[in-house]
Scaffold this motif. Sequence first.
Motif, short mmCIF file in Angstrom:
data_model
loop_
_atom_site.label_atom_id
_atom_site.label_comp_id
_atom_site.label_asym_id
_atom_site.label_seq_id
_atom_site.Cartn_x
_atom_site.Cartn_y
_atom_site.Cartn_z
N THR A 195 -55.31 80.48 4.46
CA THR A 195 -54.71 79.14 4.52
C THR A 195 -53.91 78.86 3.25
O THR A 195 -52.80 78.33 3.30
N HIS B 100 -44.91 75.42 1.74
CA HIS B 100 -44.43 74.53 0.67
C HIS B 100 -43.25 75.13 -0.09
O HIS B 100 -42.97 74.72 -1.21
N THR C 256 -44.61 66.25 -4.39
CA THR C 256 -45.64 65.37 -3.80
C THR C 256 -45.89 64.18 -4.73
O THR C 256 -46.03 63.05 -4.28
N ASP D 88 -59.91 61.05 1.41
CA ASP D 88 -58.49 61.36 1.58
C ASP D 88 -58.39 62.86 1.89
O ASP D 88 -58.65 63.71 1.02
N GLY E 137 -53.65 66.27 -1.96
CA GLY E 137 -52.64 66.69 -2.94
C GLY E 137 -53.14 66.45 -4.36
O GLY E 137 -54.33 66.66 -4.64
N VAL F 156 -60.14 65.86 -0.32
CA VAL F 156 -60.33 67.26 0.11
C VAL F 156 -58.97 67.94 0.01
O VAL F 156 -57.96 67.42 0.52
N CYS G 196 -57.01 72.13 -0.72
CA CYS G 196 -57.27 73.56 -0.94
C CYS G 196 -56.13 74.30 -1.63
O CYS G 196 -56.30 75.46 -1.97
N ALA G 197 -54.97 73.68 -1.84
CA ALA G 197 -53.87 74.41 -2.48
C ALA G 197 -54.07 74.39 -4.00
O ALA G 197 -54.11 73.31 -4.59
N MET H 111 -51.78 72.20 -6.10
CA MET H 111 -52.01 70.75 -5.98
C MET H 111 -53.22 70.39 -6.86
O MET H 111 -53.20 69.40 -7.60
N LEU I 54 -59.53 72.66 5.63
CA LEU I 54 -59.77 71.74 6.75
C LEU I 54 -59.39 72.33 8.10
O LEU I 54 -59.49 71.66 9.12
N ASN J 53 -52.79 61.74 5.32
CA ASN J 53 -51.36 61.40 5.22
C ASN J 53 -50.56 62.70 5.15
O ASN J 53 -50.56 63.38 4.13
N ARG J 54 -49.91 63.04 6.22
CA ARG J 54 -49.07 64.24 6.36
C ARG J 54 -49.86 65.55 6.19
O ARG J 54 -49.34 66.54 5.70
N GLU K 208 -49.76 70.50 8.87
CA GLU K 208 -49.96 71.69 8.04
C GLU K 208 -51.20 72.49 8.48
O GLU K 208 -51.44 73.58 7.97
N LEU K 209 -51.97 71.94 9.41
CA LEU K 209 -53.16 72.66 9.88
C LEU K 209 -52.76 73.66 10.97
O LEU K 209 -51.80 73.43 11.71
C1 LIG Z 1 -47.64 66.93 2.74
S1 LIG Z 1 -48.96 67.05 1.58
C2 LIG Z 1 -49.46 65.35 1.44
C3 LIG Z 1 -50.34 65.08 0.26
C4 LIG Z 1 -50.92 63.66 0.20
N1 LIG Z 1 -51.74 63.37 1.36
C5 LIG Z 1 -49.82 62.64 0.09
O1 LIG Z 1 -49.68 61.84 1.02
O2 LIG Z 1 -49.11 62.64 -0.91
C6 LIG Z 1 -50.31 67.74 2.55
C7 LIG Z 1 -51.49 68.15 1.69
O3 LIG Z 1 -52.52 68.68 2.53
C8 LIG Z 1 -53.03 69.86 1.94
N2 LIG Z 1 -53.56 70.72 3.01
C9 LIG Z 1 -52.85 71.30 4.00
N3 LIG Z 1 -53.65 72.06 4.78
C10 LIG Z 1 -54.89 71.95 4.26
C11 LIG Z 1 -56.14 72.50 4.62
N4 LIG Z 1 -56.25 73.37 5.65
N5 LIG Z 1 -57.24 72.19 3.89
C12 LIG Z 1 -57.13 71.33 2.83
N6 LIG Z 1 -55.96 70.78 2.42
C13 LIG Z 1 -54.85 71.08 3.13
C14 LIG Z 1 -51.82 70.48 1.27
O4 LIG Z 1 -52.15 71.43 0.28
C15 LIG Z 1 -51.13 69.25 0.70
O5 LIG Z 1 -51.60 68.91 -0.57
#
Ligand SMILES: C[S@@+](CC[C@H](N)C(=O)[O-])C[C@H]1O[C@@H](n2cnc3c(N)ncnc32)[C@H](O)[C@@H]1O
Length: 235
Positions: free
Chosen positions: A7, A15, A26, A58, A62, A82, A84-85, A88, A106, A125-126, A130-131
């Motif tokens: 992931t 990204h 972000t 949340d 990020g 939560v 995982c990147a 971030m 996630l 939020n967004r 990405e899942l």
């Molecule tokens: C578009 S960013 C938005 C960040 C924050 N929610 C905001 O609104 O500014 C999506 C975030 O979700 C995290 N993310 C994506 N897939 C994930 C996963 N499988 N497990 C945990 N975090 C994840 C990404 O690393 C990124 O930081």
Amino acid sequence: MPSLKSTQAYLERHHGGDGKLAAQRTLESHQRNHDEVFQAFWNQHVVLSNDAECHIVDLGCGPGLFLQDLHQRYPQATLTGVECAPYMLDQVPDLPEAINIQVADLNLDLPDLFPTNSIDIAVANRLVHELHQPVSLFRNLQHWLKPGGVFVLVLVDMVRQPLKSYVSHELKGTNLNDPQLTDKTLEDLFIHFLEHNRYHVDDLVDLLTLCEFKILAVEPIRSGRAVQIAVQKSE
Ligand SMILES: C[S@@+](CC[C@H](N)C(=O)[O-])C[C@H]1O[C@@H](n2cnc3c(N)ncnc32)[C@H](O)[C@@H]1O
């Protein structure tokens, strides 16, 4: 079968291959992505007094700016992000004791990440686009969220739009014949079109309904390019 490592590799590519830059973007887009439209939706569906002792999570937090906003507004709340990147997580500053970050993927079934019926409010939020698929997250939330009452998941995400609208928004009016548009830019544009265009609003609503959430509100935003959804875990 996804793993934390696969992931993380997927996210780095999604990204743009430059994690540091993605984290910076972000941070820079925080205000816009938590603007007055988001705040109004939050105020309408998250019925909490400012001194509430509750647990807010949340998901995909990020660098954690929204957690800090929440701490200002709800100083008695326990706040968990939560994420995982690694790039971030690197940008998360020293946080007050009330805020903690869990490193988890996630995409996975995570029954033990939080106790059953322990979370009051969850926000994503967004994250969902990405899942690899959002069903595992929705099923996890059915375990983690407290039932009924004000216990809400607020989900904001990009949704399906015609290619023309996506391209003109992303290229900010640049003509597709412009020689400045390299093959690499065009390839990224079309990969991201698929990744950002994964779900129609109805797909998200149907998936949440099939996962037995009660839909409270569905509000298209940004000229229909995104949506805000509030749902409740049933009693
Ligand atoms: C578009 S960013 C938005 C960040 C924050 N929610 C905001 O609104 O500014 C999506 C975030 O979700 C995290 N993310 C994506 N897939 C994930 C996963 N499988 N497990 C945990 N975090 C994840 C990404 O690393 C990124 O930081």
